[in-house]
Design an enzyme around this catalytic site. Structure first.
Site, short mmCIF file in Angstrom:
data_model
loop_
_atom_site.label_atom_id
_atom_site.label_comp_id
_atom_site.label_asym_id
_atom_site.label_seq_id
_atom_site.Cartn_x
_atom_site.Cartn_y
_atom_site.Cartn_z
N HIS A 31 -6.48 -2.41 4.61
CA HIS A 31 -5.33 -3.33 4.62
C HIS A 31 -4.68 -3.40 6.00
O HIS A 31 -4.11 -4.42 6.37
CB HIS A 31 -4.30 -2.98 3.53
CG HIS A 31 -3.34 -1.89 3.90
ND1 HIS A 31 -3.61 -0.56 3.71
CD2 HIS A 31 -2.09 -1.93 4.45
CE1 HIS A 31 -2.58 0.17 4.11
NE2 HIS A 31 -1.63 -0.64 4.58
N LYS B 28 -2.41 -6.09 2.31
CA LYS B 28 -2.71 -5.70 0.93
C LYS B 28 -3.02 -6.90 0.04
O LYS B 28 -3.55 -6.73 -1.05
CB LYS B 28 -1.55 -4.89 0.35
CG LYS B 28 -1.57 -3.46 0.86
CD LYS B 28 -0.56 -2.58 0.16
CE LYS B 28 -0.66 -1.17 0.71
NZ LYS B 28 0.49 -0.36 0.32
N HIS C 249 0.59 0.86 11.73
CA HIS C 249 1.58 1.61 10.94
C HIS C 249 1.00 2.80 10.19
O HIS C 249 1.75 3.62 9.65
CB HIS C 249 2.38 0.67 10.01
CG HIS C 249 1.66 0.23 8.78
ND1 HIS C 249 0.69 -0.75 8.78
CD2 HIS C 249 1.78 0.61 7.48
CE1 HIS C 249 0.26 -0.94 7.56
NE2 HIS C 249 0.90 -0.12 6.74
N HIS D 128 4.38 -4.97 7.43
CA HIS D 128 3.33 -3.98 7.70
C HIS D 128 2.21 -3.98 6.67
O HIS D 128 1.07 -3.73 7.00
CB HIS D 128 3.95 -2.58 7.84
CG HIS D 128 4.78 -2.15 6.68
ND1 HIS D 128 6.12 -2.46 6.59
CD2 HIS D 128 4.47 -1.46 5.55
CE1 HIS D 128 6.60 -1.96 5.46
NE2 HIS D 128 5.61 -1.35 4.81
N ASP D 129 2.53 -4.27 5.40
CA ASP D 129 1.51 -4.17 4.36
C ASP D 129 0.94 -5.51 3.91
O ASP D 129 0.34 -5.60 2.84
CB ASP D 129 2.09 -3.43 3.14
CG ASP D 129 1.89 -1.93 3.26
OD1 ASP D 129 1.03 -1.52 4.07
OD2 ASP D 129 2.58 -1.18 2.56
N ASP E 268 8.89 3.33 7.14
CA ASP E 268 8.18 3.07 5.88
C ASP E 268 8.09 4.33 5.03
O ASP E 268 8.40 4.32 3.83
CB ASP E 268 6.78 2.52 6.20
CG ASP E 268 6.08 1.99 4.96
OD1 ASP E 268 6.78 1.49 4.06
OD2 ASP E 268 4.84 2.07 4.91
FE LIG Z 1 0.40 0.26 4.72
FE LIG Z 2 5.83 -0.21 2.91
#
Ligand SMILES: [Fe+2]
Ligand SMILES: [Fe+2]
Length: 366
Positions: A254, A229, A280, A225-226, A309
């Site tokens: 992001h 970043k 998300h 999900h990230d 999360d």
């Molecule tokens: Fe995120």
């Molecule tokens: Fe996370």
């Protein structure tokens, strides 16, 4: 199937007619040896095999071919099984006796939730099932044979295929985990965070009624999900204090960034990961980002990953914060039910809290 060496299809009928002719000739001509020929003709007309051909070597090749054909299931390297209407095993070839030696009944290898066998026989339908025997995996093809009210089961060893498939999935999994970890490391998360998010997502997916396949896909995809970043500058991502409005705007990119990175792929896992990356941070009431999508217009993968999360991030210790107590986390979820989070999914989370805590305990940060 009996031994055959006839030269053509209706040969036994012709032998029968010949037998009648020889019988009449024997009576009218009063000749004993014609009587014997008549007798032999009658005898051989009752089956497809002529001993005279055998003696004088006519049609030996055809005879051998027919012999092998009649024994074919017996020598087939893969198991062939025949079951009676009530499921009791009726016949198995040599390979079946060896490989499926413990199988005595159809229902031991017949797929659950499939049609009743009598339906299979009547409709002359086909059903497939995958069965594990020791280290081997067999695909079994069940076929109804209405003429004898039985079910024929052909099997194929697909162990290598399954292994190759697992290998491909595991490779994808590894890459995806590593990518997820890269994204999380940049935001100072720990390696086990992605594993727990994966497990929570799977649990929520299954309990909310998604198929096993979708749940598996989400389990692999949600840790990414990230990933977006990686595109956020250190000055923002690693800033010790609070972000100003401009920095916060950069941080929020992001989600879209992750989506842009992953969206081009046709692979189901990467496709799901692209959806997760984009959705998300969307919120049920439409106050999230990047698009302010609301309610069930947010993809179910995004709604599930959001809960997984946040539940995990709050419960984990970070350099900048202590782990929240469980009561406080649950309080937040109650408060945000229908605001940040999908209310139905929050209910499912509460109903399965014991399973959530079990996951938390089995992947603890060291
Ligand atoms: Fe995120
Ligand atoms: Fe996370």
């Amino acid at each position: 199937m009996t031994l055959k060496n006839n030269l053509f299809k209706h040969e036994k009928h012709l032998r029968f007619i010949a037998g009648i002719i020889f019988m009449f000739l024997a009576i009218f001509l009063d000749t004993w040896w014609l009587g014997i020929i008549a007798l032999i003709s009658f005898m051989t007309s009752s089956y497809n095999y002529c001993p005279t051909y055998e003696v004088i070597g006519i049609n030996q090749k055809e005879s051998k071919r027919n012999y092998y054909l009649s024994k074919f299931p017996l020598f087939n390297p893969e198991p062939v099984l025949l079951f009676k209407e009530d499921g009791v095993m009726d016949f198995t070839n040599n390979a079946g006796k060896k490989i499926f030696k413990d199988i005595k009944n159809l229902y031991e290898i017949y797929p659950k939730n499939s049609k009743e066998p009598y339906q299979l026989i009547k409709e002359d339908d086909s059903i497939f099932n995958q069965v594990k025997v020791g280290d081997l995996t067999y695909m079994i093809h069940f076929k109804g044979v209405s003429e004898i009210d039985s079910i024929l089961a052909f099997s194929f060893n697909i162990t290598d295929l399954v292994k190759i498939n697992e290998e491909i999935i595991n490779t994808q999994k590894d890459i995806v985990y590593k990518m997820g970890e890269i994204g999380e490391t940049r935001s100072k998360e720990t390696g086990n965070h992605v594993k727990r998010v994966a497990e929570y997502s799977y649990l929520l997916a299954i309990e909310s009624g998604l198929s096993q396949e979708e749940a598996n896909t989400l389990k692999i995809a949600s840790p990414m999900h990230d990933i977006g970043k990686v595109g956020i500058p250190d000055s923002v991502l690693k800033k010790p204090g609070k972000l100003n409005l401009e920095e916060w705007k950069i941080m929020q990119t992001h989600a879209q960034l992750g989506y842009e990175m992953l969206k081009g792929s046709d692979r189901p896992i990467l496709k799901a990961a692209a959806i997760v990356a984009k959705d998300h941070h969307e919120k049920w009431d439409g106050s999230g980002y990047p698009n302010g999508t609301s309610t069930d217009r947010i993809h179910i993968y995004g709604r599930i990953t959001a809960i997984a999360d946040v539940f995990d991030a709050l419960g984990s210790r970070r350099v900048y914060k202590e782990a929240w107590e469980l009561d406080k986390i649950l309080e937040l979820f109650k408060e945000e039910r229908g605001k940040h989070f999908d209310p139905k999914l929050v209910d499912i989370m509460f109903e399965n809290l014991d399973k959530f805590l079990k996951i938390r305990d089995s992947y603890q940060d060291v």
